[in-house]
Structures are given as C-alpha cells and as structure tokens.
Design a protein around this motif. Structure first.
Motif, short mmCIF file in Angstrom:
data_model
loop_
_atom_site.label_atom_id
_atom_site.label_comp_id
_atom_site.label_asym_id
_atom_site.label_seq_id
_atom_site.Cartn_x
_atom_site.Cartn_y
_atom_site.Cartn_z
N ILE A 137 0.85 -1.18 0.00
CA ILE A 137 0.00 0.00 0.00
C ILE A 137 0.89 1.23 0.00
O ILE A 137 1.73 1.41 0.87
CB ILE A 137 -0.94 0.01 1.23
CG1 ILE A 137 -1.78 -1.26 1.26
CG2 ILE A 137 -1.84 1.24 1.17
CD1 ILE A 137 -2.68 -1.45 0.07
N HIS A 197 -4.46 6.31 -2.09
CA HIS A 197 -3.70 5.10 -1.78
C HIS A 197 -3.64 4.22 -3.02
O HIS A 197 -4.63 4.07 -3.75
CB HIS A 197 -4.37 4.32 -0.63
CG HIS A 197 -4.13 4.92 0.72
ND1 HIS A 197 -5.00 5.81 1.31
CD2 HIS A 197 -3.09 4.75 1.60
CE1 HIS A 197 -4.54 6.17 2.50
NE2 HIS A 197 -3.38 5.55 2.70
N ASP A 214 -2.87 0.40 -4.27
CA ASP A 214 -2.73 -1.00 -3.86
C ASP A 214 -2.02 -1.75 -4.99
O ASP A 214 -2.61 -2.03 -6.04
CB ASP A 214 -4.11 -1.61 -3.58
CG ASP A 214 -4.00 -2.98 -2.93
OD1 ASP A 214 -2.91 -3.58 -2.97
OD2 ASP A 214 -5.02 -3.46 -2.38
N CYS A 232 4.88 5.41 2.37
CA CYS A 232 4.24 4.16 2.82
C CYS A 232 2.84 4.49 3.33
O CYS A 232 2.67 5.34 4.20
CB CYS A 232 5.08 3.50 3.93
SG CYS A 232 4.33 2.00 4.58
N GLY A 233 1.86 3.80 2.79
CA GLY A 233 0.47 4.05 3.20
C GLY A 233 -0.10 2.97 4.08
O GLY A 233 -1.32 2.96 4.32
N ARG A 272 -10.65 3.17 -0.98
CA ARG A 272 -9.35 3.13 -1.64
C ARG A 272 -8.25 2.63 -0.72
O ARG A 272 -7.09 2.59 -1.11
CB ARG A 272 -9.00 4.53 -2.16
CG ARG A 272 -10.01 5.08 -3.16
CD ARG A 272 -9.65 6.51 -3.55
NE ARG A 272 -10.61 7.05 -4.52
CZ ARG A 272 -10.54 8.27 -5.02
NH1 ARG A 272 -9.56 9.07 -4.63
NH2 ARG A 272 -11.45 8.70 -5.88
N SER A 273 -8.61 2.31 0.51
CA SER A 273 -7.63 1.83 1.46
C SER A 273 -8.07 0.47 2.01
O SER A 273 -8.91 -0.20 1.40
CB SER A 273 -7.46 2.85 2.60
OG SER A 273 -6.48 2.41 3.52
N TRP A 278 1.05 5.56 -0.48
CA TRP A 278 0.32 6.82 -0.46
C TRP A 278 1.00 7.81 -1.41
O TRP A 278 2.19 8.08 -1.29
CB TRP A 278 0.30 7.38 0.96
CG TRP A 278 -0.23 8.79 1.07
CD1 TRP A 278 0.50 9.93 1.28
CD2 TRP A 278 -1.60 9.19 0.96
NE1 TRP A 278 -0.33 11.03 1.33
CE2 TRP A 278 -1.63 10.61 1.14
CE3 TRP A 278 -2.79 8.53 0.74
CZ2 TRP A 278 -2.81 11.34 1.10
CZ3 TRP A 278 -3.97 9.25 0.70
CH2 TRP A 278 -3.98 10.64 0.88
N GLN A 314 2.21 4.67 7.94
CA GLN A 314 1.26 5.77 7.99
C GLN A 314 0.35 5.66 9.21
O GLN A 314 0.04 6.66 9.86
CB GLN A 314 0.43 5.82 6.71
CG GLN A 314 -0.44 7.06 6.59
CD GLN A 314 -1.24 7.08 5.31
OE1 GLN A 314 -2.02 6.18 5.03
NE2 GLN A 314 -1.04 8.13 4.51
#
Length: 464
Positions: free
Chosen positions: A4, A13, A15, A54-55, A125-126, A6, A59
C-alpha cells in the motif's frame, strides 16, 4: 517493502496487488506513476523528495516513510528508503497474542458465531487489518485487537484513528490488553485481563476481565443519595447514572458482544468522555435518561437469574483482598483462592456476622389477614406514586411540571418509607418486599384498574 503506497500529490492510496491499483476510474495509473518515479530516479532526485510514501503500517503509526517503485520478476514492488521503516512491517507476534486469537475464535464458535484472524477488509481506496474478526448476530461484526505488554512503554499509536476507521466501515472495535496504562486510556473501548503466560490464556479455565466492563447505577439526586451530584450543585433533584466496575469472564464477553447483549457506550462525566462496555439494557436506560433526566428509566421486563459460580479453575491471578460479595445460591459450588479444591460456603460479610435478620422470627404478632391488609396498603401507596408520575408525563408547561414533580417525589417518598417500615417490622429483606409490592401493583392494574386510596393508619400499623 509494502503493498500500500500513499501518493502525496494525488492524495490517494495505491494497492500494488491490484491491476488498476484500486482506481478503475483512472486507466493507465500504474504506467503514469511508475514512469514519473523512474524519471525522478534518472535525474537523481532523492527518494524523500518524491511523491510516494508508505500508506500501510508506517502511515498508521504516524511515520512519514519515503518509498520508490521497482519491477522484479514481473512483480510490482514499493521499497522503503530506510531499513528501519521496512523493519516496522515485520511485526513480532508473541505466543500470548496468538493464544488470545485462538481463544476468541474458540469462544465465538462455542456461542455459534464464526470468525477468522488477521482479516484484511477493503475500505474504499484503502484497507484495514483486524487481529480477529467475529461475525455476530444480525450482521454485527466485532473486530478484536489484542495489544499486550510487548508493544513498548508508550503504547500503540493511532488507536483512535484505527478504531474510527473500523466503526465507519461497520466493524465494532474491541481492544484487549494486559497493561493498566493502556486500559486507562479512552481513545477506544479497552478491556483488560491480568498479565498471563500463553499456556494459561489458551486453556479452558476462566479468564476474567478486570477492567472495561461496567454496570450503570441509576439514582435520584436528593439528600439521601450516596453519589455526589455530577452537575456540581448540592442536590439538583434530577436522576443520574453512575458507572460501577464489574467483572466479567472473557469468553462470555466475546460471545455476548457478538450476540449484541453487551455493547460499547460513550459516557460523559463532566468534560471527559469515557468509553467502556455495558449491557444492552443499561445502554437503553442511559439513552432514556439523556432524553429526560426528570424521570427514572424503567427497568427491562426480563428478570435476570442469579449467576452461579463456575466449575472451571480460574486462570486469573487470585485477588486476596477481602471484599463483601453478594450472596450466591445455596447449592452453587465455590472455588478457593488457589482454585484447587471446593471450599466451604463463604462467611457472611462483617456487618452480617451473627444471626441474619431474615432468619429471626417476626417480632410482631400480626395475623395473616392483617399482613394482607398491610400489603394491600403498600400497593395502594405505590399506585398513588405511579399516578402522579403518569400525570407528570402528560404536562408540558414548565411551572406545572415543576409543581407536579414535587408532588410525585413526595408520593414516592411516602411509598418508599412505608416499605422500609414494613420490612423492618417483619425482619424481611427490603429489596424483596419492594419487588413484591411492584409486582402486585402491576397485577392489580391489569386486573381491577386503580386501587382504593391507602389506609391512613398504615404508618401506625407498620410501626407497631
């Protein structure tokens, strides 16, 4: 590495496990993002000055971790610039943590509910990842997060944001710990058990929750109240609720939260918001109290049966502090502090040493017909109090409600004083007498309507 990412400029985000990166509305998104990142690399732009972060874990922990993209064996990868950021994704799962996950699943299965561990749920989206997700009744989903003493002295960060994200997406967060400093926080609904080894957590003995579950006491703020007025005045005459700590078994907590009979609550005391678990009945009564604190919320119709002592050996550390425990059923087995052998029935509390009042013969010589007459008068007094309460609910003007509320309080006090005198004169338990009077009042209303006015000589007869 992480899956994931960002994008700081696009504020989305990405993927990398999905062909369209989770954004089917943007065709060719990967080619554009990867091409720009390769152009930055060709021009020697530092990774920290690029657009990718980094999401995932970083995060959520509040850390800005720069990343860059690469292709390896036809697979898309996002790589951390710093090794310490990459190590953050390798989380050590202790044996105690695994034991809790197994126990949650086993307790849920015994209650007829299913679940799974390390569940990743797509959220727009996450995504969110839950330690153990239990599928409860009527679509209820309980997300158990186990946070033990291996997390460090400062505790987990971003707890509130993770819990809020779970709530927003239909998952009720339930955080469990063995650390007192975590349990005293109010960023989510924490529960706590003693610090125990993995083999004790995993076995079928009783695992007691010592913090996070409470009972609500509802009371009238008058001169007889034992709690201070939460409004900061001497006595306001309104009704309030006070949370009282109460133990519960961990397995029962897992099953009842899935069934919806134990629910989370947000309780405001002064300027502080507390989060803990209560029964569904207590939360409903508290909601009624917030709507109108001039009347006491009605008790639920269901009558709870007294709980029996468990036959299993306890897994919690024994608390040897002497406390006054409520009386249990005569045939209920008890367990010693060591949990090895059945013990003798617990001695009475300090104020009850000697012959209990209910075992003494009545001191008065009142006949059966006279007792029936006195009980009928108690019922009549209770009906008068109920009628005044009903009259209050039918008024809307402020001054009329104030005067009627005073009339109701006086009628209720007269009824309660009569019950007290009657129970004392007969050597009976006052709570049992009041419950019998309320039950008889309800039966009388169904059968014959309003009762006759109470006997004016009731106070004299009861006192005698």
């Amino acid at each position: 590495m992480a899956n994931i990412v960002w994008h700081a400029k696009l504020r989305i985000h990405l993927d990398l496990t999905l062909e369209d990166l989770g954004h089917e509305e943007y065709p060719g998104l990967w080619d554009m993002v990867y091409g720009i990142d390769r152009m930055y690399a060709a021009r020697d732009v530092p990774v920290a000055e690029r657009d990718l972060r980094c999401g995932g874990v970083c995060q959520e922990a509040g850390v800005i971790a720069p990343m860059y993209l690469r292709m390896r064996d036809g697979r898309r990868e996002a790589v951390h610039e710093r090794r310490e950021d990459d190590e953050r994704h390798t989380v050590f799962v202790s044996d105690e943590h695994k034991a809790y996950q197994e126990r949650i699943l086993r307790a849920a299965d015994e209650g007829g509910f299913c679940g799974d561990s390390e569940v990743r749920t797509r959220v727009g989206r996450s995504w969110i990842q839950t330690d153990t997700l239990i599928e409860g009744a009527d679509g209820l989903r309980i997300g158990w997060e186990v946070q033990l003493s291996t997390a460090g002295t400062d505790g987990p960060r971003s707890v509130r944001s993770r819990a809020a994200k779970a709530e927003k997406n239909g998952i009720t967060p339930a955080w469990h710990t063995d650390r007192a400093n975590y349990a005293n926080r109010h960023d989510t609904h924490w529960t706590r058990s003693n610090n125990l080894p993995a083999h004790v957590i995993a076995k079928n003995g009783d695992l007691r929750v010592i913090s996070g579950f409470r009972k609500l006491d509802f009371w009238l703020c008058d001169i007889r109240a034992v709690h201070p007025c939460p409004n900061g005045v001497r006595r306001c005459g309104k009704h309030h609720a006070t949370p009282v700590p109460k133990d519960v078994l961990f397995d029962d907590l897992v099953r009842n939260t899935a069934a919806g009979t134990i629910v989370p609550i947000q309780f405001r005391a002064s300027t502080k918001l507390h989060r803990f678990w209560v029964t569904e009945a207590d939360r409903s009564r508290y909601s009624d109290l917030l709507n109108d604190d001039t009347r006491l919320p009605e008790l639920p119709e269901t009558v709870r049966t007294p709980s029996r002592a468990s036959q299993n050996r306890p897994t919690c550390q024994p608390d040897l502090t002497v406390t006054s425990a409520p009386a249990s059923q005569p045939d209920a087995p008890t367990v010693t502090a060591a949990g090895l052998l059945p013990s003798q029935p617990a001695p009475p509390a300090a104020e009850m040493i000697g012959e209990p009042p209910c075992s003494r013969p009545p001191e008065s010589n009142v006949s059966g017909s006279q007792q029936t007459m006195l009980l009928a008068d108690l019922v009549a007094l209770q009906q008068v109090s109920d009628r005044e309460k009903q009259a209050l609910s039918e008024l809307h003007e402020h001054e009329e409600r104030r005067q009627q509320r005073r009339i109701w309080f006086e009628a209720a006090q007269t009824s309660q004083d009569a019950v007290t005198r009657y129970a004392r004169s007969k050597g009976l338990n006052r709570f049992e007498v009041e419950r019998a009077v309320r039950a008889a009042t309800k039966d009388a209303e169904h059968q014959s309507g309003p009762a006759e006015p109470p006997n004016e000589s009731l106070s004299t007869d009861v006192a005698g």
